[in-house]
Design a protein around this motif. Sequence first.
Motif, mmCIF file in Angstrom:
data_model
loop_
_atom_site.group_PDB
_atom_site.id
_atom_site.type_symbol
_atom_site.label_atom_id
_atom_site.label_comp_id
_atom_site.label_asym_id
_atom_site.label_seq_id
_atom_site.Cartn_x
_atom_site.Cartn_y
_atom_site.Cartn_z
ATOM 1 N N ALA A 299 0.950 73.155 65.273
ATOM 2 C CA ALA A 299 -0.430 73.390 65.748
ATOM 3 C C ALA A 299 -0.720 74.734 65.272
ATOM 4 C CB ALA A 299 -0.756 73.356 67.060
ATOM 5 N N CYS A 300 -2.006 75.091 65.465
ATOM 6 C CA CYS A 300 -2.310 76.442 64.743
ATOM 7 C C CYS A 300 -3.275 77.050 66.340
ATOM 8 C CB CYS A 300 -3.491 76.572 63.710
ATOM 9 S SG CYS A 300 -2.595 75.942 62.251
ATOM 10 N N GLY A 301 -3.516 78.402 66.293
ATOM 11 C CA GLY A 301 -4.215 79.028 67.093
ATOM 12 C C GLY A 301 -3.865 78.651 68.516
ATOM 13 N N THR A 302 -4.901 78.555 69.390
ATOM 14 C CA THR A 302 -5.103 78.343 70.675
ATOM 15 C C THR A 302 -4.106 76.854 70.865
ATOM 16 O OG1 THR A 302 -7.145 79.270 71.203
ATOM 17 C CG2 THR A 302 -6.483 77.483 72.554
ATOM 18 N N ALA A 303 -4.360 75.795 69.975
ATOM 19 C CA ALA A 303 -3.573 74.559 70.305
ATOM 20 C C ALA A 303 -2.097 74.959 69.973
ATOM 21 C CB ALA A 303 -4.051 73.591 69.065
ATOM 22 N N PHE A 304 -1.728 75.930 69.388
ATOM 23 C CA PHE A 304 -0.285 76.159 69.242
ATOM 24 C C PHE A 304 0.423 76.786 70.393
ATOM 25 C CE2 PHE A 304 2.754 79.875 68.594
ATOM 26 C CZ PHE A 304 4.065 79.123 68.481
ATOM 27 N N ILE A 346 -0.995 69.141 67.605
ATOM 28 C CA ILE A 346 -2.175 69.342 68.420
ATOM 29 C C ILE A 346 -3.286 69.930 67.533
ATOM 30 C CG2 ILE A 346 -3.020 70.404 70.617
ATOM 31 C CD1 ILE A 346 0.160 70.618 71.282
ATOM 32 N N SER A 347 -4.425 69.533 67.642
ATOM 33 C CA SER A 347 -5.647 69.955 67.070
ATOM 34 C C SER A 347 -7.060 69.471 67.703
ATOM 35 C CB SER A 347 -5.555 69.567 65.658
ATOM 36 O OG SER A 347 -6.800 69.977 64.743
ATOM 37 N N GLN A 348 -7.663 70.627 68.390
ATOM 38 C CA GLN A 348 -8.983 70.045 68.575
ATOM 39 C C GLN A 348 -9.721 69.602 67.528
ATOM 40 O OE1 GLN A 348 -13.012 69.950 69.177
ATOM 41 N NE2 GLN A 348 -12.419 71.729 67.947
ATOM 42 N N SER A 349 -9.949 69.979 66.282
ATOM 43 C CA SER A 349 -10.942 69.540 65.369
ATOM 44 C C SER A 349 -10.404 68.353 64.715
ATOM 45 C CB SER A 349 -11.354 70.471 64.369
ATOM 46 O OG SER A 349 -10.110 71.008 63.690
ATOM 47 N N GLY A 350 -8.929 68.414 64.717
ATOM 48 C CA GLY A 350 -8.338 67.306 63.822
ATOM 49 C C GLY A 350 -8.529 67.272 62.336
ATOM 50 N N GLU A 351 -8.797 68.503 62.014
ATOM 51 C CA GLU A 351 -9.232 68.921 60.436
ATOM 52 C C GLU A 351 -8.480 70.026 60.124
ATOM 53 O OE1 GLU A 351 -10.753 66.553 58.695
ATOM 54 O OE2 GLU A 351 -11.614 65.464 60.081
ATOM 55 N N THR A 352 -7.850 70.880 60.941
ATOM 56 C CA THR A 352 -7.006 72.268 60.381
ATOM 57 C C THR A 352 -6.056 71.789 59.410
ATOM 58 O OG1 THR A 352 -7.434 72.989 62.450
ATOM 59 C CG2 THR A 352 -5.748 74.181 61.212
ATOM 60 N N ALA A 353 -6.214 72.586 58.057
ATOM 61 C CA ALA A 353 -5.630 72.193 56.967
ATOM 62 C C ALA A 353 -3.926 72.165 57.163
ATOM 63 C CB ALA A 353 -6.030 73.000 55.897
ATOM 64 N N GLY A 397 -18.160 76.743 70.733
ATOM 65 C CA GLY A 397 -17.863 78.150 70.521
ATOM 66 C C GLY A 397 -16.534 78.202 69.806
ATOM 67 N N VAL A 398 -16.588 79.011 68.579
ATOM 68 C CA VAL A 398 -15.544 79.165 67.773
ATOM 69 C C VAL A 398 -14.080 79.128 68.641
ATOM 70 C CG1 VAL A 398 -14.391 80.576 66.008
ATOM 71 C CG2 VAL A 398 -16.509 79.770 65.837
ATOM 72 N N ALA A 399 -14.064 79.971 69.860
ATOM 73 C CA ALA A 399 -13.044 80.344 70.382
ATOM 74 C C ALA A 399 -12.693 79.290 71.338
ATOM 75 C CB ALA A 399 -13.078 81.560 71.107
ATOM 76 N N SER A 400 -11.689 78.538 71.348
ATOM 77 C CA SER A 400 -11.323 77.214 72.085
ATOM 78 C C SER A 400 -11.126 77.655 73.460
ATOM 79 C CB SER A 400 -10.093 76.604 71.395
ATOM 80 O OG SER A 400 -9.766 75.499 71.912
ATOM 81 N N THR A 401 -11.694 76.935 74.285
ATOM 82 C CA THR A 401 -11.837 77.031 75.790
ATOM 83 C C THR A 401 -11.379 75.617 76.458
ATOM 84 O OG1 THR A 401 -14.101 76.858 76.137
ATOM 85 C CG2 THR A 401 -12.898 79.429 76.090
ATOM 86 N N LEU A 602 -14.171 84.332 61.593
ATOM 87 C CA LEU A 602 -13.545 83.380 62.251
ATOM 88 C C LEU A 602 -14.351 81.803 61.849
ATOM 89 C CD1 LEU A 602 -12.425 84.508 65.357
ATOM 90 C CD2 LEU A 602 -10.977 84.254 63.367
ATOM 91 N N ALA A 603 -13.548 80.987 61.909
ATOM 92 C CA ALA A 603 -14.098 79.603 61.693
ATOM 93 C C ALA A 603 -13.671 78.534 62.833
ATOM 94 C CB ALA A 603 -14.076 78.935 60.436
ATOM 95 N N LYS A 604 -14.530 77.649 63.092
ATOM 96 C CA LYS A 604 -14.298 76.857 64.298
ATOM 97 C C LYS A 604 -13.020 75.762 63.719
ATOM 98 C CE LYS A 604 -14.305 74.711 68.171
ATOM 99 N NZ LYS A 604 -13.746 75.380 69.156
HETATM 100 C C1 G6P Z 1 -9.456 78.321 64.432
HETATM 101 C C2 G6P Z 1 -10.168 78.280 65.804
HETATM 102 C C3 G6P Z 1 -9.252 78.361 67.322
HETATM 103 C C4 G6P Z 1 -8.571 77.169 67.148
HETATM 104 C C5 G6P Z 1 -7.661 76.967 65.469
HETATM 105 C C6 G6P Z 1 -7.040 75.590 65.501
HETATM 106 O O1 G6P Z 1 -8.746 79.370 64.450
HETATM 107 O O2 G6P Z 1 -10.813 79.392 65.787
HETATM 108 O O3 G6P Z 1 -10.046 78.441 68.351
HETATM 109 O O4 G6P Z 1 -7.475 77.191 68.095
HETATM 110 O O5 G6P Z 1 -8.741 77.061 64.521
HETATM 111 O O6 G6P Z 1 -8.022 74.497 65.556
HETATM 112 P P1 G6P Z 1 -7.794 73.237 66.007
HETATM 113 O O7 G6P Z 1 -8.925 72.516 65.561
HETATM 114 O O8 G6P Z 1 -6.552 72.704 65.142
HETATM 115 O O9 G6P Z 1 -7.373 73.176 67.533
#
Ligand code: G6P
Length: 609
Positions: A299-304, A346-353, A397-401, A602-604
Amino acid sequence: MCGIVGIVGTGPVANRLHDALQRLEYRGYDSAGVATLEPDGTLVRRRAEGKLANLSARLEKDPLAGAIGIGHTRWATHGAPTEANAHPHMSASVAVVHNGIIENFAALRDELAATGYPARTETDTEIVTLSVTRELDRGATPGQAVAKVLPQLKGAFALAFLFRGFDDLLIAARQGSPLAIGHGRGEMFIGSDAFALAPFTAKITYLEEGDRAEIHRDGMTIFDVNGKPVDREQHLSAASALMVDKGNHRHFMSMEIDQQPEAVSHTLAHYLDMANNKVDLREQLPFDLAGPDRLTITACGTAFYAGLVAKYWFERYARLPVDVDVASEFRYREPPLEKGGVSLVISQSGETADTLAALRYARAAGQHVMAMVNVAESTIARESDVIFPTLCGPEIGVASTKAFTSQLAALGALVVAFGRARGHIKPRAEAKMVAALTGLPGALSEALKADGHIEAVARVLSRAGDVLYIGRGTAFPLALEGALKLKELSYIHAEAYPAGELKHGPIALIDEGMPVVVVATTDELMEKTISNMHEVAARGAKIILITDRQGAALAGNDVAEIIVVPRVDPFVAPIVNAVAVQLLAYHTAVHMGTDVDQPRNLAKSVTVE
Ligand code: G6P
């Protein structure tokens, strides 16, 4: 998430209730119903399993004439999605719709049965109907009856009530789940959000935590948690133009932080059989849960960080070894993956490259690929063998909560499912872990009450150049998440370390007045973390301790600030601690005047690597 609507109108309301429910369909539901007070003075309801079209057919066949009523879309938690369990729940004297979970319903059910009010359904909602009916039978007014019953209910929920003999009164109550009150011309409305009410009015008042409102055609009185009449601001909603509205929040992020009890509750409803204290996975898995001898999480970011918490859980409770990695490293490292093994992205958006690339790498290696996503139609969801949804609604919000805490709640349920299948979690342990998960919405609402204090504490951080976060066990990923939130929102440099690693370098950074955020709630490691805290305090650090009451009692005098979170089972503590680190970063950013919802650079959804 269940949806609530209510109308004190001037003509028949059933069809308008149905229309408002349609606008709540996006929340997900499996049955629906409306109840009205008919001109002959009786309460009458129509309910249907499945889609709103079924309810609409029912209403066409058997129309309702009442000018006051309530409606509901239900997402089953306690009891199957049948017509009998659908809301409104009713006695001769009161009809009730409800969103959220009443944690102590089993104890209340037994007590009600013992006094002649036996439950007929498996729902927690019926307990509210019976409790209010009992008070009315004892001679209470509707207002008195609701006021008496609310403090007996534990958990996070929203409620709306309609009473026999009162054709100008709806009562609404909020404890953890949001409720909006709409002001019309000679009419008033209740909705789970402003979007439901957009066709009727844009003038909205949001109930605050613990509020109870008595609503009439010409206005309403709101009582706070202490029963005192209070004024709540009315504002103009933009919900008619835009589906997702900030409500009365200054930022999407603060709204999403506040939505966590509901988001987690909705997510858990998908994974748990709460009536029987069990995990109940609906997903068809292409492998036996007892089969894999390791799990790879990317995963990336907060999902990681959610994945990192899950590693602690899977290894400890399910005895399943876990490799967890940031997707951008994993995808190029050429890690050997066993054919037939199991990967989870794990990914909120399901689109993280990068996460998508990690998924494809695992698939190419012949692994079963599971995905935990919030956006069901996303690319990652489409390319996975199994989708574990988080059901927290759109995160703006860009920052995941709320996606983070929902991921953790869902991961917690998966850990129980794997642990049970592997023979490491026995029924009694499962019941305890499920009870801990079920208690989360209530604990999260409790944690949110620290908001005012955290806002004051954030002033300390807003003056800092560098901040250190420390924790042990699952508090370590939470320290990482806290530091990430602070840097992305406030642009203050922040680092996180395992508390036990301080002596191997980072302690050299400490000088007079440097803020150190310590995450240490009650578990077998808390005292060790507190010792590490004293080591940095002795070197001049300004300590901000996030802990529960027991930790606060151990803290000593060298702590500048203590943020107290509710005491929960250590298993779910990271989910409650998340609220504190989120609020700390949020308020620091607000004090500093940064762009909270869209921080610079930053991008969502990061769809490029
Ligand atoms: C970006 C967002 C983060 C998020 C990360 C992973 O960096 O700013 O908030 O945690 O992407 O995104 P995802 O959609 O894959 O959970």
